[in-house]
Design an enzyme around this catalytic site. Structure first.
Site, PDB file in Angstrom:
ATOM      1  N   GLY A  11      18.377 -79.931  28.025  1.00  0.00           N
ATOM      2  CA  GLY A  11      19.093 -78.963  28.782  1.00  0.00           C
ATOM      3  C   GLY A  11      18.223 -77.976  29.552  1.00  0.00           C
ATOM      4  N   GLU A  34      20.059 -84.239  21.093  1.00  0.00           N
ATOM      5  CA  GLU A  34      21.158 -83.828  22.138  1.00  0.00           C
ATOM      6  C   GLU A  34      22.432 -83.667  21.154  1.00  0.00           C
ATOM      7  OE1 GLU A  34      22.405 -83.034  24.812  1.00  0.00           O
ATOM      8  OE2 GLU A  34      20.501 -81.881  25.483  1.00  0.00           O
ATOM      9  N   GLY A 102      17.715 -69.358  20.326  1.00  0.00           N
ATOM     10  CA  GLY A 102      17.839 -68.582  21.559  1.00  0.00           C
ATOM     11  C   GLY A 102      19.237 -68.459  22.123  1.00  0.00           C
ATOM     12  N   THR A 104      23.128 -67.889  22.909  1.00  0.00           N
ATOM     13  CA  THR A 104      23.812 -66.598  22.751  1.00  0.00           C
ATOM     14  C   THR A 104      25.526 -66.783  22.720  1.00  0.00           C
ATOM     15  OG1 THR A 104      23.893 -66.935  25.436  1.00  0.00           O
ATOM     16  CG2 THR A 104      22.059 -65.634  24.343  1.00  0.00           C
ATOM     17  N   HIS A 160      23.991 -64.058  36.093  1.00  0.00           N
ATOM     18  CA  HIS A 160      23.172 -65.270  35.861  1.00  0.00           C
ATOM     19  C   HIS A 160      23.803 -66.327  36.953  1.00  0.00           C
ATOM     20  CE1 HIS A 160      22.199 -62.996  32.100  1.00  0.00           C
ATOM     21  NE2 HIS A 160      21.133 -63.895  32.047  1.00  0.00           N
ATOM     22  N   LYS A 164      26.206 -70.852  33.470  1.00  0.00           N
ATOM     23  CA  LYS A 164      26.303 -70.069  32.095  1.00  0.00           C
ATOM     24  C   LYS A 164      27.675 -69.954  31.703  1.00  0.00           C
ATOM     25  CE  LYS A 164      24.636 -65.925  29.984  1.00  0.00           C
ATOM     26  NZ  LYS A 164      24.115 -66.903  28.662  1.00  0.00           N
TER      27      LYS A 164
HETATM   28  N1  LIG Z   1      17.143 -66.506  24.232  1.00  0.00           N
HETATM   29  C1  LIG Z   1      16.746 -66.551  25.546  1.00  0.00           C
HETATM   30  O1  LIG Z   1      15.732 -66.244  26.024  1.00  0.00           O
HETATM   31  C2  LIG Z   1      17.782 -67.549  26.518  1.00  0.00           C
HETATM   32  C3  LIG Z   1      17.207 -67.794  27.690  1.00  0.00           C
HETATM   33  C4  LIG Z   1      18.015 -68.783  28.445  1.00  0.00           C
HETATM   34  C5  LIG Z   1      19.063 -69.489  27.849  1.00  0.00           C
HETATM   35  N2  LIG Z   1      19.598 -68.715  26.650  1.00  0.00           N
HETATM   36  C6  LIG Z   1      20.824 -69.602  26.006  1.00  0.00           C
HETATM   37  O2  LIG Z   1      20.461 -70.688  25.507  1.00  0.00           O
HETATM   38  C7  LIG Z   1      21.650 -71.170  25.591  1.00  0.00           C
HETATM   39  C8  LIG Z   1      21.323 -72.895  26.477  1.00  0.00           C
HETATM   40  O3  LIG Z   1      20.937 -72.448  27.769  1.00  0.00           O
HETATM   41  P1  LIG Z   1      20.788 -73.535  28.878  1.00  0.00           P
HETATM   42  O4  LIG Z   1      20.710 -73.112  30.291  1.00  0.00           O
HETATM   43  O5  LIG Z   1      19.467 -74.566  28.314  1.00  0.00           O
HETATM   44  O6  LIG Z   1      21.971 -74.382  28.603  1.00  0.00           O
HETATM   45  P2  LIG Z   1      22.482 -76.063  29.170  1.00  0.00           P
HETATM   46  O7  LIG Z   1      23.673 -76.396  29.226  1.00  0.00           O
HETATM   47  O8  LIG Z   1      21.282 -76.282  30.201  1.00  0.00           O
HETATM   48  O9  LIG Z   1      21.501 -76.760  27.721  1.00  0.00           O
HETATM   49  C9  LIG Z   1      22.104 -77.002  26.617  1.00  0.00           C
HETATM   50  C10 LIG Z   1      22.313 -78.195  26.111  1.00  0.00           C
HETATM   51  O10 LIG Z   1      22.379 -78.282  24.673  1.00  0.00           O
HETATM   52  C11 LIG Z   1      22.952 -79.501  24.555  1.00  0.00           C
HETATM   53  N3  LIG Z   1      23.863 -79.591  23.254  1.00  0.00           N
HETATM   54  C12 LIG Z   1      25.159 -79.086  23.167  1.00  0.00           C
HETATM   55  N4  LIG Z   1      25.567 -79.410  21.750  1.00  0.00           N
HETATM   56  C13 LIG Z   1      24.594 -79.961  21.199  1.00  0.00           C
HETATM   57  C14 LIG Z   1      24.325 -80.294  19.761  1.00  0.00           C
HETATM   58  N5  LIG Z   1      25.164 -80.082  18.914  1.00  0.00           N
HETATM   59  N6  LIG Z   1      22.966 -80.567  19.415  1.00  0.00           N
HETATM   60  C15 LIG Z   1      22.121 -80.694  20.117  1.00  0.00           C
HETATM   61  N7  LIG Z   1      22.272 -80.481  21.638  1.00  0.00           N
HETATM   62  C16 LIG Z   1      23.509 -80.207  21.959  1.00  0.00           C
HETATM   63  C17 LIG Z   1      23.541 -79.731  25.726  1.00  0.00           C
HETATM   64  O11 LIG Z   1      23.839 -81.236  25.987  1.00  0.00           O
HETATM   65  C18 LIG Z   1      22.569 -79.438  26.882  1.00  0.00           C
HETATM   66  O12 LIG Z   1      21.947 -80.372  27.283  1.00  0.00           O
HETATM   67  C19 LIG Z   1      22.569 -70.595  26.173  1.00  0.00           C
HETATM   68  O13 LIG Z   1      23.659 -69.999  25.079  1.00  0.00           O
HETATM   69  C20 LIG Z   1      21.833 -69.411  27.010  1.00  0.00           C
HETATM   70  O14 LIG Z   1      22.629 -68.302  27.142  1.00  0.00           O
HETATM   71  C21 LIG Z   1      18.825 -67.937  25.884  1.00  0.00           C
HETATM   72  O1  LIG Z   2      20.538 -68.717  31.356  1.00  0.00           O
HETATM   73  C1  LIG Z   2      21.156 -68.131  30.560  1.00  0.00           C
HETATM   74  O2  LIG Z   2      22.161 -68.489  30.036  1.00  0.00           O
HETATM   75  C2  LIG Z   2      20.317 -66.938  30.083  1.00  0.00           C
HETATM   76  N1  LIG Z   2      21.004 -66.434  28.537  1.00  0.00           N
HETATM   77  C3  LIG Z   2      20.687 -65.495  27.904  1.00  0.00           C
HETATM   78  C4  LIG Z   2      21.437 -64.460  27.709  1.00  0.00           C
HETATM   79  O3  LIG Z   2      22.821 -64.682  27.471  1.00  0.00           O
HETATM   80  O4  LIG Z   2      21.098 -63.080  27.632  1.00  0.00           O
HETATM   81  C5  LIG Z   2      19.235 -64.917  28.318  1.00  0.00           C
HETATM   82  C6  LIG Z   2      18.961 -65.031  29.894  1.00  0.00           C
HETATM   83  C7  LIG Z   2      19.143 -66.455  30.309  1.00  0.00           C
END
Ligand SMILES: NC(=O)c1ccc[n+]([C@@H]2O[C@H](COP(=O)([O-])OP(=O)(O)OC[C@H]3O[C@@H](n4cnc5c(N)ncnc54)[C@H](O)[C@@H]3O)[C@@H](O)[C@H]2O)c1
Ligand SMILES: O=C(O)C1=N[C@H](C(=O)O)CCC1
Length: 273
Positions: A11, A34, A102, A104, A160, A164
């Site tokens: 991801g 994955e 991380g 959400t 975002h 998302k």
């Molecule tokens: N806490 C933070 O700082 C922060 C920052 C960015 C994103 N996020 C959150 O992180 C999450 C992912 O964001 P992203 O932009 O990387 O999403 P993304 O869709 O690019 O990546 C998610 C990945 O997880 C994989 N996946 C799904 N189910 C799975 C499982 N059971 N086991 C393993 N892999 C699995 C998907 O195939 C995909 O490759 C979201 O909830 C987002 O809000 C949090």
């Molecule tokens: O790209 C995302 O998805 C992000 N998710 C987090 C949120 O839901 O607050 C943090 C920022 C990026």
């Protein structure tokens, strides 16, 4: 050497985290996992992180328990999607693997399940909706500011990228909780999500929450305190995912110092609570 497993390995966040883990002298990537049924199973993760062959093959989340048994990570980092993360956390806690999460969009029920798994098994865990240092300072500022501006109208606006999946962002939800708690309000009672139609006048207590989605916006959060004759805006903008990834790396290093069986967050990692 800290042995790290990553779910969501291909991801946006997972692949960036893996790239960084591979660069750190005190970390070793041991598993890249994955989604169940992934067609990428068995391929070298380096193909998806543009790092060249790294000797770790993508594994399927259906085999997570076995993968964790074989690779014995010190910490599993999860950036996936809420329902998947709940299952991953259950499996990892049963295997005694510490967590940095991380992801959400968890419901209250899902958070309760996660909390119970962590408490029962006594693993160490950092769970934070935003790992960026600046955002965690932003939470602290909001907590200090909200009581001072308690008679100002508060609106939270987040923006975002178009991919998302959850809304409002986890960060916006946490900002709502921080402001509500600092002003003795209950988030569920005061949150107004978007507005449409004949809504009537704004009440003094409500906190508006608005989600914008578009293009490749990495993550913007604005908290607006609007009063009579003036307004104050507290703004955080992430320019790149490096802001989050840097925080993840700090959380991975912190995890051995975390309290067993308790959910800690980036405020604990940064020592700003
Ligand atoms: N806490 C933070 O700082 C922060 C920052 C960015 C994103 N996020 C959150 O992180 C999450 C992912 O964001 P992203 O932009 O990387 O999403 P993304 O869709 O690019 O990546 C998610 C990945 O997880 C994989 N996946 C799904 N189910 C799975 C499982 N059971 N086991 C393993 N892999 C699995 C998907 O195939 C995909 O490759 C979201 O909830 C987002 O809000 C949090
Ligand atoms: O790209 C995302 O998805 C992000 N998710 C987090 C949120 O839901 O607050 C943090 C920022 C990026």
């Amino acid at each position: 050497m800290i042995k790290v497993a990553v779910t969501g390995a291909c991801g946006r966040m997972g692949s960036g985290i893996i790239r960084r883990v591979l660069e750190e002298d005190d970390m070793q990537l041991v598993a890249a996992i994955e989604a169940p049924g992934t067609p990428l199973k068995g391929r070298d993760i380096g193909e998806f992180t543009a790092t060249g062959e790294v000797g770790v093959k993508v594994s399927d989340a259906s085999d997570l328990a076995e993968t964790l048994r074989e690779t014995e990570p010190d910490v599993l980092v999860d950036f996936t999607v809420a329902p998947a993360a709940v299952e991953t956390i259950k499996t990892a806690t049963e295997a005694g693997v510490n967590l940095v999460v991380g992801t959400t969009g968890f419901s209250d029920e899902q958070m309760q399940t996660i909390r119970e798994s962590i408490e029962r098994t006594g693993v160490r865990a950092v769970i934070s909706p935003n790992m960026a240092v600046g955002v965690n300072v932003f939470f602290k500022v909001l907590s200090d500011l909200a009581p001072v501006l308690s008679d100002y109208d508060v609106e939270i606006i987040e923006a975002h990228h178009r991919h998302k999946k959850d809304a409002p962002s986890g960060t916006a939800v946490r900002a709502l909780e921080v402001i509500a708690e600092a002003t003795s309000r209950k988030p569920d009672e005061v949150a107004v999500h978007g507005r449409s139609g004949l809504t009537g006048e704004r009440t003094r207590d409500e906190i508006g929450v608005h989600a914008v989605r578009g293009g490749d916006i990495v993550g913007d959060h604005i908290v607006l305190f609007a009063g009579d004759g003036e307004r104050l805006e507290i703004v955080h903008r992430a320019h790149s995912r490096d802001a989050f990834i840097g925080g993840v790396i700090r959380a991975v290093r912190f995890i051995e110092h975390a309290e067993p069986g308790k959910i800690m967050d980036m405020g604990d990692v940064l020592g700003i609570k």
